[in-house]
Scaffold this active site. Structure first.
Site: not given
Ligand SMILES: O=c1ccn([C@@H]2O[C@H](COP(=O)(O)O)[C@@H](O)[C@H]2O)c(=O)[nH]1
Length: 224
Positions: A64, A115, A32, A205, A61, A59
């Protein structure tokens, strides 16, 4: 079943990003690439990672007006991502136009509620109700708009899966038991999310910042 883990490659240096993917590649199902990577390396960087042979989830996101998002989707055909994201709060017309403009092999999924947010954060943005209620409402809107699925936390994916049987569900905010949550607030384990119906498990991470990323990726894979 193929490995549902997509490594979130939030790493600014291209060489370090490529080295990390090479290291863990046998234990993940895809990569990703998000804003940090794309702002630093653009479509050239996406091609460099794609050459390593794993499916790419881009990704960005997008959020607009419909015409602008559709134009961006078209410009991104050159990198042929397997999955792309838009924000569900951009509304129905934006999602419909995004899907229509995407490449035919690209799944378009809508981010419902990040999240990193909880009920208190939601309230502060003027939205009444629980995260669960908010996610369910936006999932319905995404489905009605013809998208392939949504991004939600592992705390909602079971309910969304019941409501949208053939939806494609991307779940970030995953932490193997005991690992630091950092900025994530709605967290579950990768195994829990998979069992509750997630199609893709986004993990960053816990692998990329581990002392031994290969060992971390192996351990996560073993729990699935
Ligand atoms: O609601 C969302 C949507 C996207 N993300 C992205 O997933 C990864 C998670 O990284 P970790 O290091 O495992 O926390 C990151 O790239 C986010 O941009 C999300 O976390 N939540």
């Amino acid at each position: 079943m193929s490995n549902p883990v997509y490594l979130a490659l939030d790493v600014p240096q291209l060489d370090a990003a490529k080295a990390l993917v090479e290291k863990v590649k046998g234990h993940i199902g895809g990569v990703k690439l998000g804003l940090e990577f794309f702002c630093a390396h653009g479509t050239h960087g996406v091609h460099e990672i794609a050459h390593l042979g794993l499916p790419i989830f881009l990704d960005l996101k997008l959020h607009d007006i419909p015409n602008t998002v559709a134009g961006a989707m078209q410009s991104l055909h050159v990198v042929e991502p397997a999955i792309m994201t838009v924000h569900a709060s951009g509304g129905r017309a934006m999602m419909e136009d995004a899907k229509a403009a995407a490449g035919e092999n690209t799944k378009v999924v809508a981010v419902t509620m990040l999240t990193s947010l909880d009920e208190r954060d939601l309230e502060r943005t003027g939205v009444q109700g629980t995260p669960h209620h908010h996610v369910m409402r936006l999932a319905e809107l995404a489905q009605d708009s013809g998208l392939d699925g949504i991004v939600c936390s592992g705390q909602e994916v079971k309910s969304v899966h019941k409501q949208w049987k053939d939806g494609f569900f991307v779940v970030p905010g995953l932490r193997p038991g005991g690992k630091a949550t950092g900025d994530q607030k709605r967290v579950v384990t990768p195994r829990q999310a998979r069992d509750d119906g997630a199609s893709v498990l986004v993990i960053g991470r816990p692998i990329s910042r581990a002392d031994d990323p290969l060992q971390a990726a192996r351990e996560i894979e073993a729990t699935l």
